[in-house]
Design a protein around this motif. Sequence first.
Motif, PDB file in Angstrom:
ATOM      1  N   ASN A   1       0.819  -1.206   0.000  1.00  0.00           N
ATOM      2  CA  ASN A   1       0.000   0.000   0.000  1.00  0.00           C
ATOM      3  C   ASN A   1       0.860   1.267   0.000  1.00  0.00           C
ATOM      4  OD1 ASN A   1      -2.425  -1.413  -0.036  1.00  0.00           O
ATOM      5  ND2 ASN A   1      -2.555  -1.492   2.198  1.00  0.00           N
ATOM      6  N   LYS A   2       1.997   1.216   0.668  1.00  0.00           N
ATOM      7  CA  LYS A   2       2.886   2.376   0.731  1.00  0.00           C
ATOM      8  C   LYS A   2       3.448   2.718  -0.654  1.00  0.00           C
ATOM      9  CE  LYS A   2       7.210   3.995   2.867  1.00  0.00           C
ATOM     10  NZ  LYS A   2       8.275   3.679   3.860  1.00  0.00           N
ATOM     11  N   THR A   3       3.755   1.702  -1.453  1.00  0.00           N
ATOM     12  CA  THR A   3       4.396   1.938  -2.752  1.00  0.00           C
ATOM     13  C   THR A   3       3.404   2.018  -3.900  1.00  0.00           C
ATOM     14  OG1 THR A   3       4.729  -0.452  -3.054  1.00  0.00           O
ATOM     15  CG2 THR A   3       6.504   0.788  -1.994  1.00  0.00           C
TER      16      THR A   3
ATOM     17  N   GLY B   1       5.578  -2.287  -6.813  1.00  0.00           N
ATOM     18  CA  GLY B   1       6.063  -3.591  -7.235  1.00  0.00           C
ATOM     19  C   GLY B   1       7.437  -3.951  -6.722  1.00  0.00           C
ATOM     20  N   SER B   2       8.075  -3.050  -5.979  1.00  0.00           N
ATOM     21  CA  SER B   2       9.404  -3.361  -5.447  1.00  0.00           C
ATOM     22  C   SER B   2       9.297  -4.294  -4.260  1.00  0.00           C
ATOM     23  CB  SER B   2      10.128  -2.078  -5.037  1.00  0.00           C
ATOM     24  OG  SER B   2       9.443  -1.419  -3.981  1.00  0.00           O
ATOM     25  N   SER B   3      10.337  -5.080  -4.050  1.00  0.00           N
ATOM     26  CA  SER B   3      10.377  -5.977  -2.902  1.00  0.00           C
ATOM     27  C   SER B   3      10.612  -5.180  -1.628  1.00  0.00           C
ATOM     28  CB  SER B   3      11.496  -7.009  -3.072  1.00  0.00           C
ATOM     29  OG  SER B   3      11.279  -7.801  -4.216  1.00  0.00           O
TER      30      SER B   3
ATOM     31  N   ARG C   1      15.133  -0.598 -10.953  1.00  0.00           N
ATOM     32  CA  ARG C   1      14.657   0.764 -11.184  1.00  0.00           C
ATOM     33  C   ARG C   1      13.635   1.214 -10.157  1.00  0.00           C
ATOM     34  NH1 ARG C   1      12.596   0.670 -17.213  1.00  0.00           N
ATOM     35  NH2 ARG C   1      11.802  -1.318 -16.429  1.00  0.00           N
ATOM     36  N   ASN C   2      12.884   0.261  -9.579  1.00  0.00           N
ATOM     37  CA  ASN C   2      11.845   0.660  -8.635  1.00  0.00           C
ATOM     38  C   ASN C   2      12.292   0.524  -7.174  1.00  0.00           C
ATOM     39  OD1 ASN C   2      11.888  -2.109  -8.471  1.00  0.00           O
ATOM     40  ND2 ASN C   2       9.685  -2.404  -8.797  1.00  0.00           N
ATOM     41  N   VAL C   3      13.602   0.400  -6.945  1.00  0.00           N
ATOM     42  CA  VAL C   3      14.120   0.332  -5.576  1.00  0.00           C
ATOM     43  C   VAL C   3      14.329   1.746  -5.049  1.00  0.00           C
ATOM     44  CG1 VAL C   3      16.041  -0.431  -4.120  1.00  0.00           C
ATOM     45  CG2 VAL C   3      15.226  -1.888  -5.989  1.00  0.00           C
ATOM     46  N   MET C   4      13.832   2.020  -3.870  1.00  0.00           N
ATOM     47  CA  MET C   4      14.018   3.340  -3.271  1.00  0.00           C
ATOM     48  C   MET C   4      15.509   3.634  -3.095  1.00  0.00           C
ATOM     49  SD  MET C   4      11.057   3.568  -0.350  1.00  0.00           S
ATOM     50  CE  MET C   4       9.316   3.385  -0.759  1.00  0.00           C
ATOM     51  N   GLU C   5      15.850   4.914  -3.209  1.00  0.00           N
ATOM     52  CA  GLU C   5      17.243   5.324  -3.202  1.00  0.00           C
ATOM     53  C   GLU C   5      17.976   4.863  -1.950  1.00  0.00           C
ATOM     54  OE1 GLU C   5      20.699   6.678  -4.630  1.00  0.00           O
ATOM     55  OE2 GLU C   5      18.794   6.656  -5.734  1.00  0.00           O
TER      56      GLU C   5
END
Length: 884
Positions: free
Chosen positions: A187-189, A196-198, A711-715
Amino acid sequence: MEITRKSSSWLLLLAAVLISGAMAFGQSLPTPEQFAGHAIGAEKKLVRWDKQVEYFQLVAKGSDRVLYREVGKTTENNPFVLLVISSADNLKNLERYRQINRSLFDPRTIASDQEAGNLVQEGKVFVLVTCSIHASEIGANQMTMEAVHRLATENTPTVRAILDNVVFLLVPSLNPDGQIMVIDWYNKTLGTPYEGSSMPWLYHKYVGHDNNRDAYMFTQKESQLIGRILYQDWLPEVWLDMHQMGNSGARIFVMPAMDPINPNVDPLVYRNTGLLGFAQGAALERAGKEGIIYGEQYTYWWEGAMAWTGWWHNMAGLLTEVASVQLATSVEVPRANPVQQTPGGGAGRGGQPAGGRGAQPGGRGQSGPSDVQFRSNYPRPWLGGRWTLRDIVDYDEIAAFGLLETTANLRTQLLDSLYVIGKRQIELGRKGEPYAIVVPLGQSDPPTAVKLLQTLALGGVEVHQAQATFSANSVNYPPGTYVILMSQPFRPYAKDMLEAQVYPQISPAPGQPARAPYDVAGWSLGMQMGVDTVFVNRPFEANLKKLETIELPPGNVSGQGAAFLLSHAPNNSLVAVNRLLKSGYEVSWLTAPAAIGGKNYPAGTIVVRGGKDLPAAVAGLAKSLGIDATAADAPAGLPALRIRSPRTALYQPWGGNMDEGWTRWLLEQNEFPIVTIHPEDLREGNASGKFDAVVFPDMSSQQILNGQSGRNVMEQYRGGIGDSGLKALRSFIENGGSVITIGRSSSLMLDRFAAPYRDGLRGLSRQDFFCPGSVLRVLVDNTHPIAYGMEPESNSYFANSMVLEPAESFATMNASIIVQYPTDSILKSGWLQGETYLYNKVGVAEVKLGKGRMVLMPLKVQQRAQPYATFKLLFNAILTSAAN
């Protein structure tokens, strides 16, 4: 009293009013959709655990068919829930049916076959369904709300038959903590660039996906709670564990599984398991569902995963695996033409093993289905298209109700099977081969021997203790000896846990090599834990007492003097060291044999000195930890290592690592103070001066160096330690630090720091060498401080591990071999293909670099918290990191 026709009519009317009122009350319960505000399985919609619990409590309050039970608390203190569902009459008489069930499980309590037949006619089938132990495999968990509502409100003939004949035990989530975590992260992402990130961490505080590998060790709270349901409180005849798998192959796997079978399991268990699995498949076929497969990929051999352990407990244990989506986001798989496809490989080629190895489905850019070849065990392949969470919910619900309907119809057959299996197992035990398994006194690590017995007891094994001396196999055993008689219902489990596994050599075709194991091949607990067990084939006489609880006997304190001496052999002695250091006492380890107070003590003996309250402290440790201590006047100047409380960091990569979680749990349980560090801590050089030891769990060197990079991993969760972290790590070692690497992380030290070894298995194919999980024999240099307390020969656990072989390096690097493989008879239990590749290879080594050292442990000394025999290698390595 005479009842007139008129009064009889009034009674019938009153009964009708009461019944209709009760039905109306039950049917007035809100549907899951009404309660949640959306349809169950709707796109990108999920119901969190706290709301599910609220709903289950509401249903139980409003229905006389549903009981809500909180069995206990999870690791993160969430409710672990069991729902008991049956007809109102059955629930009123629940204790009677539980007693019947318990009697049929243990035919020793039944006087005759006629009495058993009466109990079969009267009894109900207890069916347990457990859901979503792997939290990202969430479909079954979401489905349970609909299933509970149907059973609480419907009055169809099918539901009535289920309620009348079955006591349905439902665990809506085997991992509530993880369910909360994955939903919150999803829900956060959602709707962000990170959708869709782990998660950056495991979906269980400690073990993540490996919670489904804890079915016989019971290390985690959730495993202990389900074990209590299974083997102590409820004893279900049938157990279904619901999972998900990858999404490129079949839509659902149902039982039966594939060869090899385990010969300790009663054949009737396999027949009933297959029968019920076929019934689930037939229910799905009747509903017009596609992609239903059985008999591929998953085997009957290993009992480490949840429902599989039911087979060794005379239960019909079933597994379902449904194709996944991206949690609650649908996926699109391009459609395929079956005529143009070559035969595929079954539920896999993208389908995943039991529990899905993470069930991380594909999505963007995915090719068509991997298996579209129709055949007898896959008659209607799935050809692709859109796949949704609602599809998963539908498949799971049909499979669950198909099982419940069939068990209701086969009630007496299943109950009679239970009695027959139990009676047969008890008789096999009475005949012998083996008749009993003896756990002698005088073990090198007595507390671990007791831990072994306690672990078996959690799995329902009966343990006896000798009240007088007895003889077995011409050996005399003293009072207090533990005995596991095989004439007990769970004989298959007790025998299988302690004997050596010999994996069957099954070739798919003449002239072809034997099929390798799908997963773990050997698990013999006595071997792994370093506990001697003696199999006795012939019956013997002994005065034995059945133990209701297995307590750790207190240790003894003897002698007189200002110092106390402890053996290094028990793992609990190192727990004592941690407690003593925390309390400020002086702790040293002898580095050479010494005579003290007229007795000889080996290298590694623990010497404790301190103030006037030391005797009381040692007495308390001896009592609580079950270790012996000897008081003596130890002379000053003995050759010894002064042990100080080490400052220990455990490396945790973003994205989670199960071996890190197991290591963290193990160190916490043994009272090692640890600090978790992440890639940025090493990049910024935060180890130097802060820690004495940095521990890297099993992971590839690339994972350590590069970390997550999607690409969808938070910095803040991107990257590994990089070049700056490597530089800081080398400086940390050269300035006196210890880096301890477990499993594949040892390759970082070989490749980047030129440790004088190479990976001795690199470049070998699976056909040349393969050992997926087995017990192996190793040689130990127990004169080295890292191996203090161990025997010269030990058992170890090998699970797709690496090994070391010497290689040229800088002359300034001094290396010590601590654990080495022998040149014959390495395999103790399981499967080892290519044994000669291990001859003389190294399992544990210490390499000096500057003022510090690297401790390389490609041998996974703490694998899933099972190999107690090698725990000391890790414990000693940490404790010596601050020694002088």
